[in-house]
Design an enzyme around this catalytic site. Structure first.
Site, PDB file in Angstrom:
ATOM      1  N   CYS A   1      -1.772   3.574  -6.858  1.00  0.00           N
ATOM      2  CA  CYS A   1      -2.210   2.795  -6.040  1.00  0.00           C
ATOM      3  C   CYS A   1      -2.175   1.401  -6.180  1.00  0.00           C
ATOM      4  O   CYS A   1      -2.759   1.121  -7.129  1.00  0.00           O
ATOM      5  CB  CYS A   1      -3.832   3.009  -5.328  1.00  0.00           C
TER       6      CYS A   1
ATOM      7  N   HIS B   1      -4.947  -0.283  -5.890  1.00  0.00           N
ATOM      8  CA  HIS B   1      -6.021  -1.261  -6.005  1.00  0.00           C
ATOM      9  C   HIS B   1      -6.433  -0.988  -7.594  1.00  0.00           C
ATOM     10  O   HIS B   1      -6.751  -2.000  -8.503  1.00  0.00           O
ATOM     11  CB  HIS B   1      -7.499  -0.713  -5.837  1.00  0.00           C
TER      12      HIS B   1
ATOM     13  N   CYS C   1       0.694  -0.878  -0.260  1.00  0.00           N
ATOM     14  CA  CYS C   1       0.544   0.172   0.239  1.00  0.00           C
ATOM     15  C   CYS C   1       1.252   0.760  -0.210  1.00  0.00           C
ATOM     16  O   CYS C   1       2.094   1.550   0.897  1.00  0.00           O
ATOM     17  CB  CYS C   1      -1.375  -0.152   1.106  1.00  0.00           C
TER      18      CYS C   1
ATOM     19  N   GLU D   1     -12.690  -3.168  -4.512  1.00  0.00           N
ATOM     20  CA  GLU D   1     -13.255  -3.730  -3.322  1.00  0.00           C
ATOM     21  C   GLU D   1     -14.555  -4.080  -3.266  1.00  0.00           C
ATOM     22  O   GLU D   1     -14.725  -5.460  -3.029  1.00  0.00           O
ATOM     23  CB  GLU D   1     -12.982  -2.770  -2.184  1.00  0.00           C
TER      24      GLU D   1
END
Length: 264
Positions: free
Chosen positions: A180, A182, A70, A148
């Site tokens: 990031c 993600h 992260c 998510e």
């Protein structure tokens, strides 16, 4: 060899995937801090507390190395983790350096969270590598939540990607940095939105190479077969579907004990 990896949620699976590819025999444990996602909206103090709790869990359970998958947690907590624990700690940083080498137009766009973009670590990166180019930054609220939820190609996700990417391309960016963990799950959509002349860079592969180097330097030995186990600080039932979409259909998810999850 046991390697523990944690992120605010499921985004760090993009890094875990590269570690598994490069170190197939390692036993990997992934902690998704889904009760506290996204970190980008949290204070540095909260991120440090959560990073310490997750790292303590991994150390207590015998892991040989921790990977902070992260960017926001790396900026806020990695120095503290290295002071606190004796095992190797590997962190992340946005790929500003390779982007400066890749750009032809001299304009680089960085897609990241507010926490990453406001960190001293990111400012230092810009000072070190961004002097000869123009670096345009864009915070991307909402994208972490879409990943998510496993919504990688929904109408809302497409609209958000267009909202964040299109202005950077119009401003001349020919290289985009995914700041990031993600965001690599949205890479196909980002590349389509940006167009064929824009290069997209993330750091998952570079981090996996670094993990392998650190493991070899520390003399850590891998077994013949590597298992992968997944844990969450949140509701396992709520995250399992997205985990299976992002990893594989056979993945299982276990809830962390309350003292590590930060649940009351």
């Amino acid at each position: 060899m046991r390697i523990g990896v944690f992120d605010s949620g499921l985004g760090g699976l993009s890094v875990l995937r590269e570690i598994r590819r490069r170190i197939p025999a390692a036993n990997l444990t992934y902690l998704a801090d889904s009760a506290w996602v996204p970190y980008g909206a949290r204070s540095e103090d909260v991120i440090r507390v959560r990073s310490l709790a997750l790292s303590r869990y991994l150390v207590y359970h015998g892991h040989d190395m921790i990977v902070v998958a992260c960017n926001t947690a790396t900026a806020a907590a990695v120095p503290l983790l290295r002071e606190t624990f004796r095992i190797p700690i590997v962190g992340m940083e946005p790929a500003v350096k390779p982007a400066t080498a890749a750009t032809r137009s001299g304009v680089v766009g960085v897609l990241a969270t507010v926490g990453t973009l406001q960190s001293a670590r990111f400012a230092a990166l810009l000072d070190q590598f961004g002097g000869d180019i123009q670096v345009l930054t864009r915070a991307c609220p909402g994208l972490v939540e879409q990943v998510e939820a496993g919504e990688l190609d929904s109408e809302l996700t497409r609209a958000l990607v267009t909202q964040f990417v299109a202005p950077l391309v119009r401003a001349g960016a020919d290289t985009l940095v995914l700041g990031c963990t993600h965001f690599p799950f949205l890479r196909p959509l980002i590349e389509t939105t940006a167009g064929p002349d824009v290069r997209v860079i993330d750091t998952g592969e570079a981090v996996a190479r670094r993990v392998r180097e650190v493991a070899q330097a520390a003399g850590l030995q891998a077994g013949e077969r590597g298992a992968t186990n997944f844990f969450t600080s949140g509701d396992a039932g709520a995250s399992l579907g997205a985990l299976r979409r992002l990893w594989d259909d056979a993945a299982t998810l276990t809830e962390l004990p309350a003292e590590y999850a930060g649940r009351s």
